[in-house]
Structures are given as C-alpha cells and as structure tokens.
Enzyme design. Structure first.
Site, PDB file in Angstrom:
ATOM      1  NE  ARG A  67      -4.340  -1.088   1.775  1.00 41.69           N
ATOM      2  CZ  ARG A  67      -5.345  -0.581   1.067  1.00 41.69           C
ATOM      3  NH1 ARG A  67      -5.342   0.681   0.711  1.00 41.69           N
ATOM      4  NH2 ARG A  67      -6.372  -1.310   0.719  1.00 41.69           N
ATOM      5  NE  ARG A  93      -8.346   0.870  -4.615  1.00 44.74           N
ATOM      6  CZ  ARG A  93      -8.482  -0.406  -4.305  1.00 44.74           C
ATOM      7  NH1 ARG A  93      -8.494  -0.785  -3.043  1.00 44.74           N
ATOM      8  NH2 ARG A  93      -8.604  -1.305  -5.238  1.00 44.74           N
ATOM      9  CG  ASN A 115     -13.591  12.837  -1.756  1.00 46.72           C
ATOM     10  OD1 ASN A 115     -13.611  12.198  -2.817  1.00 46.72           O
ATOM     11  ND2 ASN A 115     -14.293  12.472  -0.700  1.00 46.72           N
ATOM     12  CB  THR A 116     -17.165  15.273  -5.063  1.00 43.18           C
ATOM     13  OG1 THR A 116     -18.584  15.155  -5.055  1.00 43.18           O
ATOM     14  CG2 THR A 116     -16.594  14.412  -6.155  1.00 43.18           C
ATOM     15  CG  HIS A 117     -18.820  11.729   0.887  1.00 41.40           C
ATOM     16  ND1 HIS A 117     -18.267  10.463   0.806  1.00 41.40           N
ATOM     17  CD2 HIS A 117     -19.823  11.648   1.780  1.00 41.40           C
ATOM     18  CE1 HIS A 117     -18.917   9.661   1.629  1.00 41.40           C
ATOM     19  NE2 HIS A 117     -19.864  10.345   2.232  1.00 41.40           N
ATOM     20  N   GLY A 151      -7.927  11.454   7.463  1.00 41.85           N
ATOM     21  CA  GLY A 151      -9.051  10.625   7.902  1.00 41.85           C
ATOM     22  C   GLY A 151      -9.921  10.206   6.721  1.00 41.85           C
TER      23      GLY A 151
END
Ligand code: GAR
Length: 201
Positions: A67, A93, A115-117, A151
């Site tokens: 990783r 990921r 990031n889009t969530h 996180g």
C-alpha cells in the site's frame, strides 16, 4: 488552474468537469485523469476528450508495504503533471497521510486534494454513503466537496448541497439525484478555487 482528477468508476462527475472546461465555462485545464482501475469508464471519457490518463492499480489484499508503495507510485504519477489541485471524483481509495504530505510540486507549491462525497458530511462517511443514509431513514441528504485529510471523509468542508429523499427512493434513484447536484457543486468549487476563494490547510 491545472487539475489532475482521480476516478474509480463511471466518471459522470468528471464528464461534467470536462464539459464545463471545454465549453470555457470553467477556467480549468484537466492535465490528466488517473485511476486505480484499468477498466474505469472515466478513463474512456478522458481519452475521448483527448486528456492524458494513467493507471495506478492496487492489488487485492495488499500488505501495508505494498500500500505504501502504491501511495508512492500514485503521488509520483500525479506530481508528474504539476497540478495546482488534485481532485478525487468517485475515487474509491483512501490515500495515506504521507501521500498528502508529499503532494508538493517542484516549485515548492503544495497541492491540495479535494474530494466529492455523496452525503452531507460529517454524516455518512465511507464507501456506501447513499445506502447508509437510506438505511438511517433520513429525509434530507446531499453532497459535500471537502479537502482531503488523513481521515476518511473528515477534511475541512468547502461546500454542500442538500437533496431531499423522496418516498420510494432506492439507492440508484437517490444517488442519481445526488450526482446531479454534485456535478454543479464540484464545478462551482473548482471555479471558486480558480478564483482563489478557498484557502487550504
Ligand atoms: C459520486 O457520487 C461520488 O461522490 C462517489 O462516487 C460517485 C462517483 O460517480 N464517491 C464516493 O462515494 C467516495 N466515498 P461517477 O463515477 O459517476 O462520477
């Protein structure tokens, strides 16, 4: 503003960014699109638009060392395009804290990752946000664009849009309505970022 976009699947949000950039509505150049999945349709969308692509696969059951190596390879690929901003758009990921720390261009400029969530964070973080919101019985959910920190979906929130849950909604119908809102939200945040309206930690 130069961006690199990471995708793992269909890339419909990426398509909205490509369309806005190509029509001149969004002052953004998509330098490259990368994926952990060679078969991601988002890569096809990028190629059709004449955008460079790269793949950083992560094998199933990867050890911590593998990783770490994957994070290193991904970071190297991203930085080779010297972006101003890295965008995770349906990239499924988790990247490491070291990955984020090493996102620094050769001219010394740190590269923020956003990031889009598909939920109103901090509610329903993780990979099944739409399913989790439905299971919880919420009447309103939505989407969030946030800066990525170490996180899982915990970084500073840049913008959100609420989406009503309708009677009879299932995961696909609700997710589709959220994605419609998400495309506008992502393009809005990218435009604001290009204008210097967001500060990143
Ligand atoms: C989007 O709804 C995005 O927010 C979500 O995957 C979808 C990708 O759609 N991401 C996550 O759930 C990350 N935790 P797309 O590939 O059609 O753009």
């Amino acid at each position: 503003m130069r961006i690199v976009v990471l995708v793992s699947g269909s890339g419909s949000n990426l398509q909205a960014v490509i369309d806005a950039a190509q029509s001149g509505d969004l002052p953004v150049e998509i330098a490259a699109v990368g994926s952990d999945k060679p078969e991601a349709y988002g890569l096809e969308r990028a190629r059709s638009a004449g955008i460079e692509t790269f793949i950083a696969p992560l094998q199933k059951g990867a050890t911590p060392e593998q990783r770490q190596e994957w994070n290193r390879r991904l970071g190297e690929a991203v930085l080779s395009f010297e972006p101003d901003v890295l965008v995770s758009s349906g990239f499924m990921r988790i990247v490491s804290a070291e990955f984020l720390d090493t996102l620094v261009r050769t001219d010394g400029q740190a590269v923020p990752m956003i990031n889009t969530h598909p939920a109103l964070l901090p509610s329903f973080p993780g990979a099944h946000a739409v399913r989790d919101a439905l299971a919880h019985g919420v009447k309103v959910t939505g989407c969030t664009v946030h800066q990525v920190d170490s996180g899982v979906d915990t970084g500073p929130i840049l913008a959100q849009t609420a989406v009503e849950v309708l009677p009879g909604d299932d995961e696909p119908t609700l997710h589709e309505r959220i994605k419609t809102a998400e495309r506008d939200l992502l393009n809005r945040v990218l435009a604001e970022t290009a204008r210097g309206e967001h500060t990143f930690s």
